[in-house]
Design a protein around this motif. Structure first.
Motif, PDB file in Angstrom:
ATOM      1  N   ARG A  33      -9.281   9.516 -37.371  1.00 27.76           N
ATOM      2  CA  ARG A  33      -9.579  10.380 -38.521  1.00 27.76           C
ATOM      3  C   ARG A  33      -9.018  11.796 -38.392  1.00 27.76           C
ATOM      4  O   ARG A  33      -8.725  12.413 -39.404  1.00 27.76           O
ATOM      5  N   ASP A  34      -8.860  12.299 -37.189  1.00 19.07           N
ATOM      6  CA  ASP A  34      -8.346  13.669 -37.018  1.00 19.07           C
ATOM      7  C   ASP A  34      -6.830  13.731 -36.879  1.00 19.07           C
ATOM      8  O   ASP A  34      -6.275  14.791 -36.627  1.00 19.07           O
ATOM      9  N   ASP A  41      -8.720   4.699 -40.707  1.00 20.08           N
ATOM     10  CA  ASP A  41      -9.579   5.611 -39.952  1.00 20.08           C
ATOM     11  C   ASP A  41      -9.820   5.163 -38.510  1.00 20.08           C
ATOM     12  O   ASP A  41     -10.025   5.990 -37.618  1.00 20.08           O
ATOM     13  N   TYR A  42      -9.843   3.848 -38.289  1.00 15.66           N
ATOM     14  CA  TYR A  42     -10.159   3.316 -36.959  1.00 15.66           C
ATOM     15  C   TYR A  42      -9.266   2.134 -36.626  1.00 15.66           C
ATOM     16  O   TYR A  42      -8.930   1.337 -37.503  1.00 15.66           O
ATOM     17  N   ALA A 114      -5.576   9.919 -30.490  1.00 20.05           N
ATOM     18  CA  ALA A 114      -6.837   9.378 -31.010  1.00 20.05           C
ATOM     19  C   ALA A 114      -7.946   9.528 -29.971  1.00 20.05           C
ATOM     20  O   ALA A 114      -7.707   9.541 -28.768  1.00 20.05           O
ATOM     21  N   LYS A 115      -9.169   9.625 -30.480  1.00 24.47           N
ATOM     22  CA  LYS A 115     -10.334   9.617 -29.594  1.00 24.47           C
ATOM     23  C   LYS A 115     -10.602   8.145 -29.274  1.00 24.47           C
ATOM     24  O   LYS A 115     -10.860   7.349 -30.173  1.00 24.47           O
ATOM     25  N   ILE A 116     -10.512   7.790 -27.991  1.00 24.12           N
ATOM     26  CA  ILE A 116     -10.666   6.395 -27.579  1.00 24.12           C
ATOM     27  C   ILE A 116     -12.025   6.191 -26.924  1.00 24.12           C
ATOM     28  O   ILE A 116     -12.406   6.919 -26.014  1.00 24.12           O
TER      29      ILE A 116
END
Length: 122
Positions: A33-34, A41-42, A114-116
């Motif tokens: 998302r960022d 989004d995912y 990405a945030k994983i």
């Protein structure tokens, strides 16, 4: 008749449940998302040990999401050879790989911003 909006959190939880039910491995959730200009989004990424297991994971996800949320993927690709199956739920894309194919494409590093989150099996 308008369709009820499905929450991403509910969808993600059910997809992970579907993966767990058939012993999918190395589940990771990538929050995109960022990041600008992403297709969704995912990403949910997991591995199976054979084409049979990859197909079973895809079937399990489809069955559970359909039963619980009355939702189905917008598109599915890769079921012919089942080395890499992509299930597109619009805001959530599920990538189901055979292990050697996952290592080769290394999607996680392509989306390094990405945030994983690593998901532990239940």
């Amino acid at each position: 008749m308008t369709k009820k909006q499905v929450s991403a959190d509910d969808l993600i939880a059910l997809i992970i449940k579907g993966i767990d039910e058939v012993k999918g491995e190395d589940i990771q959730l990538l929050d995109l998302r960022d990041i600008e200009n992403t297709v969704c989004d995912y990403f949910i990424i997991c591995s199976g040990n054979s084409n049979t297991q990859v197909n079973a994971i895809a079937g399990s996800i489809q069955k559970i999401v359909s039963k619980e949320l009355k939702d189905k993927p917008w598109h599915i690709e890769g079921q012919t050879n089942s080395e890499w199956v992509l299930m597109d739920y619009v805001n959530v894309a599920v990538h189901i790989f055979q292990k050697h194919i996952r290592e080769y494409y290394d999607i996680e590093s392509l989306w390094g911003d990405a945030k994983i989150t690593e998901i532990k099996s239940v």
